[in-house]
Motif scaffolding. Structure first.
Motif, PDB file in Angstrom:
ATOM      1  N   MET A 209       0.822  -1.205   0.000  1.00  0.00           N
ATOM      2  CA  MET A 209       0.000   0.000   0.000  1.00  0.00           C
ATOM      3  C   MET A 209       0.858   1.258   0.000  1.00  0.00           C
ATOM      4  SD  MET A 209      -3.106  -1.001   2.599  1.00  0.00           S
ATOM      5  CE  MET A 209      -3.805   0.631   2.379  1.00  0.00           C
ATOM      6  N   ALA A 210       1.898   1.267   0.806  1.00  0.00           N
ATOM      7  CA  ALA A 210       2.756   2.448   0.861  1.00  0.00           C
ATOM      8  C   ALA A 210       3.481   2.660  -0.457  1.00  0.00           C
ATOM      9  CB  ALA A 210       3.747   2.319   2.002  1.00  0.00           C
ATOM     10  N   MET A 211       3.923   1.584  -1.094  1.00  0.00           N
ATOM     11  CA  MET A 211       4.585   1.728  -2.390  1.00  0.00           C
ATOM     12  C   MET A 211       3.610   2.222  -3.445  1.00  0.00           C
ATOM     13  SD  MET A 211       7.501   1.612  -3.787  1.00  0.00           S
ATOM     14  CE  MET A 211       8.521   0.530  -2.778  1.00  0.00           C
ATOM     15  N   ARG A 212       2.365   1.799  -3.335  1.00  0.00           N
ATOM     16  CA  ARG A 212       1.376   2.227  -4.321  1.00  0.00           C
ATOM     17  C   ARG A 212       1.143   3.742  -4.260  1.00  0.00           C
ATOM     18  NH1 ARG A 212      -2.836  -2.242  -5.382  1.00  0.00           N
ATOM     19  NH2 ARG A 212      -0.894  -3.076  -6.245  1.00  0.00           N
ATOM     20  N   MET A 213       1.327   4.333  -3.096  1.00  0.00           N
ATOM     21  CA  MET A 213       1.130   5.772  -2.973  1.00  0.00           C
ATOM     22  C   MET A 213       2.430   6.558  -3.132  1.00  0.00           C
ATOM     23  SD  MET A 213       0.496   5.974   1.172  1.00  0.00           S
ATOM     24  CE  MET A 213       0.768   7.726   1.445  1.00  0.00           C
ATOM     25  N   GLN A 403      -3.330 -13.161 -10.678  1.00  0.00           N
ATOM     26  CA  GLN A 403      -3.739 -12.131  -9.719  1.00  0.00           C
ATOM     27  C   GLN A 403      -4.143 -10.883 -10.512  1.00  0.00           C
ATOM     28  OE1 GLN A 403       0.073 -12.969  -7.224  1.00  0.00           O
ATOM     29  NE2 GLN A 403      -1.352 -11.960  -5.829  1.00  0.00           N
ATOM     30  N   GLY A 404      -5.288 -10.995 -11.181  1.00  0.00           N
ATOM     31  CA  GLY A 404      -5.672  -9.997 -12.163  1.00  0.00           C
ATOM     32  C   GLY A 404      -5.739  -8.572 -11.653  1.00  0.00           C
ATOM     33  N   LEU A 405      -6.462  -8.356 -10.550  1.00  0.00           N
ATOM     34  CA  LEU A 405      -6.646  -6.990 -10.064  1.00  0.00           C
ATOM     35  C   LEU A 405      -5.320  -6.352  -9.690  1.00  0.00           C
ATOM     36  CD1 LEU A 405      -9.884  -7.131  -7.861  1.00  0.00           C
ATOM     37  CD2 LEU A 405      -9.654  -6.440 -10.247  1.00  0.00           C
ATOM     38  N   GLN A 406      -4.480  -7.065  -8.947  1.00  0.00           N
ATOM     39  CA  GLN A 406      -3.221  -6.479  -8.511  1.00  0.00           C
ATOM     40  C   GLN A 406      -2.299  -6.197  -9.694  1.00  0.00           C
ATOM     41  OE1 GLN A 406      -2.652  -5.237  -5.563  1.00  0.00           O
ATOM     42  NE2 GLN A 406      -4.696  -5.944  -4.984  1.00  0.00           N
ATOM     43  N   SER A 407      -2.288  -7.087 -10.660  1.00  0.00           N
ATOM     44  CA  SER A 407      -1.455  -6.860 -11.837  1.00  0.00           C
ATOM     45  C   SER A 407      -1.920  -5.633 -12.609  1.00  0.00           C
ATOM     46  CB  SER A 407      -1.487  -8.090 -12.745  1.00  0.00           C
ATOM     47  OG  SER A 407      -0.604  -7.926 -13.828  1.00  0.00           O
ATOM     48  N   TRP A 408      -3.222  -5.491 -12.744  1.00  0.00           N
ATOM     49  CA  TRP A 408      -3.771  -4.315 -13.429  1.00  0.00           C
ATOM     50  C   TRP A 408      -3.398  -3.038 -12.702  1.00  0.00           C
ATOM     51  CZ3 TRP A 408      -9.194  -2.749 -11.712  1.00  0.00           C
ATOM     52  CH2 TRP A 408      -9.566  -1.513 -12.258  1.00  0.00           C
ATOM     53  N   HIS A 409      -3.537  -3.012 -11.383  1.00  0.00           N
ATOM     54  CA  HIS A 409      -3.185  -1.809 -10.629  1.00  0.00           C
ATOM     55  C   HIS A 409      -1.709  -1.446 -10.828  1.00  0.00           C
ATOM     56  CE1 HIS A 409      -7.087  -1.854  -8.917  1.00  0.00           C
ATOM     57  NE2 HIS A 409      -6.869  -2.747  -7.969  1.00  0.00           N
ATOM     58  N   GLU A 410      -0.848  -2.446 -10.807  1.00  0.00           N
ATOM     59  CA  GLU A 410       0.580  -2.167 -10.967  1.00  0.00           C
ATOM     60  C   GLU A 410       0.924  -1.771 -12.386  1.00  0.00           C
ATOM     61  OE1 GLU A 410       3.206  -2.511  -7.987  1.00  0.00           O
ATOM     62  OE2 GLU A 410       1.254  -1.520  -7.926  1.00  0.00           O
ATOM     63  N   ARG A 411       0.206  -2.309 -13.348  1.00  0.00           N
ATOM     64  CA  ARG A 411       0.391  -1.857 -14.730  1.00  0.00           C
ATOM     65  C   ARG A 411       0.112  -0.360 -14.852  1.00  0.00           C
ATOM     66  NH1 ARG A 411      -3.635  -2.998 -19.948  1.00  0.00           N
ATOM     67  NH2 ARG A 411      -2.626  -1.420 -21.260  1.00  0.00           N
ATOM     68  N   VAL A 412      -0.975   0.058 -14.226  1.00  0.00           N
ATOM     69  CA  VAL A 412      -1.344   1.474 -14.290  1.00  0.00           C
ATOM     70  C   VAL A 412      -0.373   2.332 -13.486  1.00  0.00           C
ATOM     71  CG1 VAL A 412      -3.122   3.149 -13.663  1.00  0.00           C
ATOM     72  CG2 VAL A 412      -3.771   0.981 -14.730  1.00  0.00           C
ATOM     73  N   ARG A 413      -0.002   1.862 -12.301  1.00  0.00           N
ATOM     74  CA  ARG A 413       0.858   2.668 -11.426  1.00  0.00           C
ATOM     75  C   ARG A 413       2.251   2.869 -12.014  1.00  0.00           C
ATOM     76  NH1 ARG A 413       4.818   2.017  -7.415  1.00  0.00           N
ATOM     77  NH2 ARG A 413       4.836  -0.254  -7.633  1.00  0.00           N
ATOM     78  N   LEU A 414       2.884   1.790 -12.442  1.00  0.00           N
ATOM     79  CA  LEU A 414       4.260   1.889 -12.912  1.00  0.00           C
ATOM     80  C   LEU A 414       4.368   2.359 -14.363  1.00  0.00           C
ATOM     81  CD1 LEU A 414       5.814  -1.305 -11.291  1.00  0.00           C
ATOM     82  CD2 LEU A 414       6.398   1.074 -10.778  1.00  0.00           C
ATOM     83  N   ASP A 415       3.302   2.138 -15.150  1.00  0.00           N
ATOM     84  CA  ASP A 415       3.297   2.580 -16.550  1.00  0.00           C
ATOM     85  C   ASP A 415       4.588   2.155 -17.247  1.00  0.00           C
ATOM     86  OD1 ASP A 415       2.313   3.787 -18.854  1.00  0.00           O
ATOM     87  OD2 ASP A 415       3.199   5.734 -18.360  1.00  0.00           O
TER      88      ASP A 415
END
Length: 478
Positions: A209-213, A403-415
C-alpha cells in the motif's frame, strides 16, 4: 475443522449473517444463535477469496485489464465494456465479508483469554484492511467510516484518507499480534493461526500500500515502506498468503475444470509473444499449445467467436485446476517491492538487483520451474539500475499471472514498457468501448445498485473523484 465441512459451514453462516433482528422472535432457544470466532474467520476467508476470484471480477476485469486474457464469448471485456457484474460482485465484500470480521471483534469483547482474543482481533483487523484496500483501489472513494455500521446510507470517504487510516491500522494490528500467545486453533486456514506469519502478512500489505502511494506522496510513504521491510515481510513461498482450495466441488477454486474444460477465455498475444521472446520457462504453466505451438489472441479484437478456443491458446490446466490457490500475497511480490524501494534509494538492507532476482526466483519456484532453468533465465533478463521501472514492472507483471486486479493496478501505477523501451501493452485492436479510456482503465465504476440504495452519497463520491468513469484516475495515480 476438516475442510470437507466448509460448504456446510458457509451455508450456515451466510444465513446467520443475513438474518435481521426481527427474526429473533422465531429463534429456537435450544439451538446456537451465534457463530464462534473460529467459524466466522473461516467464513470470511473463504468468501473473500471466492469474491476476489469470481469469474467476472478476476477473469473479465482483472485478467483482461492486465492484458493477460481475451474473451471468446464476450470480447467487449477486452475493449472495456460494462463491468457492472464484476463491480457488483466485488461490492458484496460489504454485505458478506466485512460483517463477519467485525463480528469476531464484537464476540471477543468479553473473551476469557484476553491474549488470544487480541490476536484474533488483530487477524480479523488485518483482513478488514485487506478488504478495504482491495475496494478502494478498485473504485476510489468508498464507504469506509460508516461501513458495516448502523448507518442505512453510508457516506463515501476520501480514498487518500482511507489509505492513511488503513496504514495506521496495519501498524497497530501488527504490533498487537503477540507471538507468545495462541490465536485461532481451528477455522483460520490462510496461516492456520500462525501469529508470526500474520505479522509478515501485515507488513507485506503495508509495503504494498505504501509503495502504491509513493509516486503521489513519497514523503508519507517512505516511513511505512522502511518500517514494513524492517519488521519482516513475506520472503519465501512458504509464507505466501492464500486460501487453500481443494478437489471437492464445493471447496474448489471458483473457476475450475471439475465438470468441463472452460473455453470462455484465451491467452492474449501480449503475454504469449513476450514470454516467447524471453524464452520464459513458465509459459507451459500459463498457457496451452494449439497444434503444438503457443498462439495468443490479439487483444480486444473481433466479434464474439467460440471457435477462438480452437484457434488460440487456452489458459493452462493448472490455473483451472480445482486446487489452485486463492492468492492474496506472494513472496515474489514482496521481493519486487523491496527491489523498487531499493531503486528509490530507501533503506532496505539490500541491493535492488538482489531483490529483483529473488522475485524472479520465488515466482519460478511457485510455478515449479527448475533451478537450472531459472538461472539461465536470469541471464536473459538482467536488472538495470538505470531502467529499474521497466525491469521490475515487466517481471512483476509476469509473476502476477492469475492475480488480475493487482497486476492491473501495478500496470497502471508503474506505466512500464519492455526493458528495451518498446511498448509491451497495446490498445484494444478494435478500439475501446469506453470513451474515457484509451489504453487501460484506471478504476471500475460503482455498481448500478447504488443508484437504488445510496444514490446521493454515490453521486457525491463520483463528483469528488472527477466522475464515475473507468478513465478517472485514482488519487495515487495522479
Amino acid at each position: 475443522m476438516k475442510q470437507s465441512y466448509i460448504f456446510l459451514l458457509i451455508t450456515f453462516l451466510f444465513s446467520l449473517l443475513s438474518c435481521s433482528k426481527f427474526e429473533s422472535l422465531n429463534t429456537d432457544p435450544t439451538k446456537p444463535s451465534s457463530a464462534t470466532p473460529e467459524q466466522l474467520i473461516l467464513f470470511a476467508e473463504k468468501k473473500a477469496s471466492d469474491i476476489l476470484y469470481n469469474s467476472v471480477t478476476n477473469n473479465r476485469i482483472g485478467m483482461h485489464y492486465a492484458q493477460y486474457w481475451s474473451g471468446t464469448d464476450s470480447k467487449g471485456d477486452s475493449r472495456y465494456g460494462s463491468s457492472d457484474a464484476g463491480s457488483t460482485n466485488l461490492w458484496t465484500m460489504y454485505s458478506v465479508v466485512l460483517p463477519a470480521l467485525k463480528e469476531i471483534q464484537i464476540l471477543n469483547e468479553n473473551a476469557a483469554n484476553e491474549a488470544v482474543a487480541a490476536n484474533q482481533n488483530a487477524i480479523a483487523g488485518i483482513l478488514q484492511v485487506w478488504v478495504f484496500h482491495t475496494l478502494t483501489d478498485a473504485f476510489g472513494n468508498i464507504p469506509y467510516s460508516e461501513a458495516v455500521s448502523e448507518a442505512l446510507l453510508p457516506t463515501y470517504d476520501d480514498a487518500k484518507t482511507i489509505y492513511t487510516d488503513l496504514l495506521n491500522k496495519l501498524e497497530t494490528y501488527e504490533a498487537q499480534l503477540n507471538t507468545g500467545a495462541a490465536s485461532f486453533t481451528t477455522g483460520e486456514v490462510l496461516y492456520k493461526g500462525d501469529v508470526s506469519k500474520w505479522k509478515k502478512f501485515a507488513n507485506s500489505l503495508m509495503l504494498r500500500m505504501a509503495m502504491r502511494m509513493s509516486n503521489k506522496d513519497e514523503a508519507a510513504a517512505r516511513p511505512f515502506i522502511e518500517k514494513a521491510i524492517q519488521g519482516g515481510v513475506i520472503e519465501t513461498n512458504e509464507d505466501n498468503a492464500f486460501f487453500p482450495y481443494n478437489n471437492n466441488a464445493t471447496e474448489a477454486f471458483p473457476y475450475n475444470n471439475i465438470d468441463r474444460d472452460p473455453v470462455q477465455f484465451v491467452v492474449s498475444a501480449t503475454l504469449i509473444d513476450y514470454m516467447l521472446e524471453l524464452r520464459d520457462p513458465r509459459l507451459p504453466q500459463y498457457a496451452r499449445t494449439v497444434d503444438s505451438v503457443y498462439k495468443g489472441s490479439p487483444y480486444g479484437s473481433g466479434e464474439n467467436n467460440a471457435s477462438d478456443a480452437l484457434i488460440f491458446s487456452l489458459p493452462s490446466e493448472r490455473v483451472y485446476s480445482p486446487d489452485f490457490p486463492g492468492l492474496l500475497f506472494t513472496a515474489a511480490e514482496s521481493q519486487f517491492l523491496k527491489a523498487e524501494a531499493a531503486a528509490r534509494n530507501m533503506t532496505t538492507g539490500g541491493a535492488a538487483a538482489t531483490f529483483y532476482n529473488n522475485g524472479i526466483r520465488e515466482s519460478m519456484a511457485f510455478w515449479d520451474i527448475s533451478e537450472d532453468s531459472t538461472s539461465a533465465y536470469l541471464q536473459r533478463v538482467p536488472f538495470s539500475p538505470a531502467n529499474w521501472k521497466d525491469c521490475i514492472g515487466t517481471q512483476k507483471w509476469l509473476a502476477f499471472y492469475m492475480q488480475g486486479l493487482q497486476s492491473w493496478h501495478e500496470r497502471v501505477r508503474l506505466d512500464f514498457k519492455k526493458p528495451d523501451g518498446s511498448p509491451l501493452f497495446i490498445e484494444p485492436v478494435e478500439g475501446s468501448l469506453d470513451p474515457s479510456v484509451t489504453m487501460a482503465p484506471n478504476r471500475i465504476t460503482y455498481p448500478t445498485s447504488e443508484n437504488n440504495t445510496n444514490k446521493a452519497n454515490k453521486d457525491a463520491a463520483s463528483q469528488a473523484i472527477g466522475g464515475d468513469e473507468k478513465g478517472t484516475a485514482l488519487w495515487w495515480q495522479q
